[in-house]
Design an enzyme around this catalytic site. Structure first.
Site, short mmCIF file in Angstrom:
data_model
loop_
_atom_site.label_atom_id
_atom_site.label_comp_id
_atom_site.label_asym_id
_atom_site.label_seq_id
_atom_site.Cartn_x
_atom_site.Cartn_y
_atom_site.Cartn_z
N GLY A 62 0.86 -1.23 0.06
CA GLY A 62 0.05 0.00 -0.05
C GLY A 62 0.98 1.27 0.01
O GLY A 62 2.01 1.02 -0.30
N GLY B 28 2.86 0.90 3.66
CA GLY B 28 3.30 -0.20 4.24
C GLY B 28 2.92 -1.34 3.20
O GLY B 28 2.51 -1.31 2.19
N ASP C 132 -14.69 5.87 0.08
CA ASP C 132 -13.66 5.69 -0.80
C ASP C 132 -14.04 4.29 -1.55
O ASP C 132 -13.01 3.45 -1.43
CB ASP C 132 -12.23 5.48 0.02
N1 LIG Z 1 -6.90 -8.47 4.17
C1 LIG Z 1 -6.33 -8.80 3.31
N2 LIG Z 1 -6.33 -10.12 2.41
C2 LIG Z 1 -5.62 -10.14 1.41
N3 LIG Z 1 -4.97 -9.27 0.76
C3 LIG Z 1 -4.96 -8.03 1.28
C4 LIG Z 1 -5.54 -7.65 2.33
N4 LIG Z 1 -5.42 -6.42 2.73
C5 LIG Z 1 -4.64 -5.98 1.83
N5 LIG Z 1 -4.39 -7.09 0.68
C6 LIG Z 1 -3.66 -6.82 -0.47
O1 LIG Z 1 -2.71 -5.86 -0.18
C7 LIG Z 1 -2.51 -4.57 -1.13
C8 LIG Z 1 -2.20 -3.41 -0.37
O2 LIG Z 1 -3.18 -3.22 0.65
P1 LIG Z 1 -3.11 -2.01 1.60
O3 LIG Z 1 -4.40 -1.87 2.26
O4 LIG Z 1 -2.01 -1.73 2.22
O5 LIG Z 1 -2.99 -0.80 0.33
P2 LIG Z 1 -4.19 0.03 -0.39
O6 LIG Z 1 -5.33 -0.41 -0.70
O7 LIG Z 1 -3.48 0.84 -1.39
O8 LIG Z 1 -4.46 1.13 0.86
P3 LIG Z 1 -3.81 2.27 1.09
O9 LIG Z 1 -4.41 3.16 0.31
O10 LIG Z 1 -4.23 2.60 2.53
O11 LIG Z 1 -2.27 2.23 1.04
C9 LIG Z 1 -3.98 -4.80 -1.56
O12 LIG Z 1 -4.02 -4.22 -2.73
C10 LIG Z 1 -4.42 -6.16 -1.41
O13 LIG Z 1 -3.88 -6.83 -2.65
#
Ligand SMILES: Nc1ncnc2c1ncn2[C@@H]1O[C@H](COP(=O)(O)OP(=O)(O)OP(=O)(O)O)[C@@H](O)[C@H]1O
Length: 274
Positions: A34, A37, A164
């Protein structure tokens, strides 16, 4: 490490007031990255329960002054209990990282599913009858739009606005069940809000104009997603952000001739995106 136990022996939350630490988990493969992190597959050692561990660097949070937003995300997501809302079981931190113990969504992002197929068939997205029943009369949900509508109705009952909703924030569990994730922009409020947030393509006119808004902005997004699920792209997509902005403000909505979508569904989308 891979795989999902059909009946987990014990959930991490079942131990009251347990102070979690990284030593309680075996860390597996990275699941994604993300903005602040990374997310890893992990297993709680004692219970063998599989989770997704989101690791956020405090330095980043401090740099972008996101402490309030993160705390809000934690509080809101931990308080929600719905089959279509991704569980946040708990969190802990060490000197430089914050860890979110999340429900593991084995199926990954719905976005990837959408990009693989291009678009969903009408029955996959939801029948108009189901959509109306779910959203307005609160009945059983059968697929993505219906699940999303039900989860949003639940959030709104608790005065939580997600703000969002977009395909990247919708995950699928091991049974293909939709899970709303990423409550980073959500708020719990009965009064109207002013902060502009979310991704432009999915934003309602009152949000792009930075005007006061309420739960209706999530309903707007539901219409946008219904369109994207069926046609493969959001309705106001344009070359530039300013063109998207203009199209949203004009509610410049048109339906491509293919794939063929019933008049009822088109009329439903037009009514949601009013
Ligand atoms: N609970 C979960 N189970 C499986 N895969 C997950 C889970 N949470 C996140 N992921 C995977 O990790 C990736 C990164 O998640 P994260 O929430 O850190 O990023 P994001 O959606 O870009 O959020 P942010 O905008 O807060 O950075 C997601 O796109 C998804 O593919």
């Amino acid at each position: 490490m891979a795989g999902h136990p059909p009946k987990p022996p014990k959930q991490p939350t079942e131990t009251p007031k347990k102070q979690w630490s990284i030593a309680d988990f075996e860390i597996g493969k990275p699941l994604g990255k993300g903005k602040f992190g990374r997310v890893y597959l992990a297993r709680e050692i004692k219970s063998k329960y599989i989770v997704a561990l989101k690791v956020i660097f405090k330095e980043q949070i401090d740099k972008y002054k996101l402490q309030h937003q993160l705390r809000r995300e934690m509080e809101i997501q931990t308080s929600l209990r719905h089959p279509n809302v991704l569980r946040l079981y708990g969190w802990f931190h060490d000197s430089d990282r914050i860890f979110f113990i999340l429900e593991y969504a084995h199926g990954g992002e719905l976005y990837k599913e959408l990009r693989k197929t291009g678009h969903f068939s009408e029955s996959q997205a939801a029948t108009v009858k189901e959509f109306i029943i779910i959203y307005f009369f609160d009945s059983i949900c059968v697929d993505y739009i219906a699940s999303l509508a039900q989860a949003l109705a639940y959030c709104h009952e608790k005065n939580v606005i997600h703000r969002d909703i977009k395909p990247e924030n919708l995950l699928l569990d091991h049974e293909g069940r939709l899970k709303i994730a990423d409550f980073g922009w959500s708020v719990q409020s009965k009064t109207k809000r002013h902060t502009m947030c979310g991704t432009l393509d999915y934003l309602a006119p009152e949000m792009v104009e930075n005007k006061a808004h309420d739960y209706a902005v999530d309903n707007w997004t539901l219409g946008i997603l219904c369109y994207e699920f069926l046609f493969g792209a959001p309705p106001f997509e344009a070359e530039s952000q300013s063109d998207t902005f203009r199209r949203i403000m004009k509610v410049d909505l048109s339906f491509p001739s293919t794939p063929v979508v019933s008049t009822e569904v088109k009329s439903l989308i037009s009514q949601v995106i009013f």
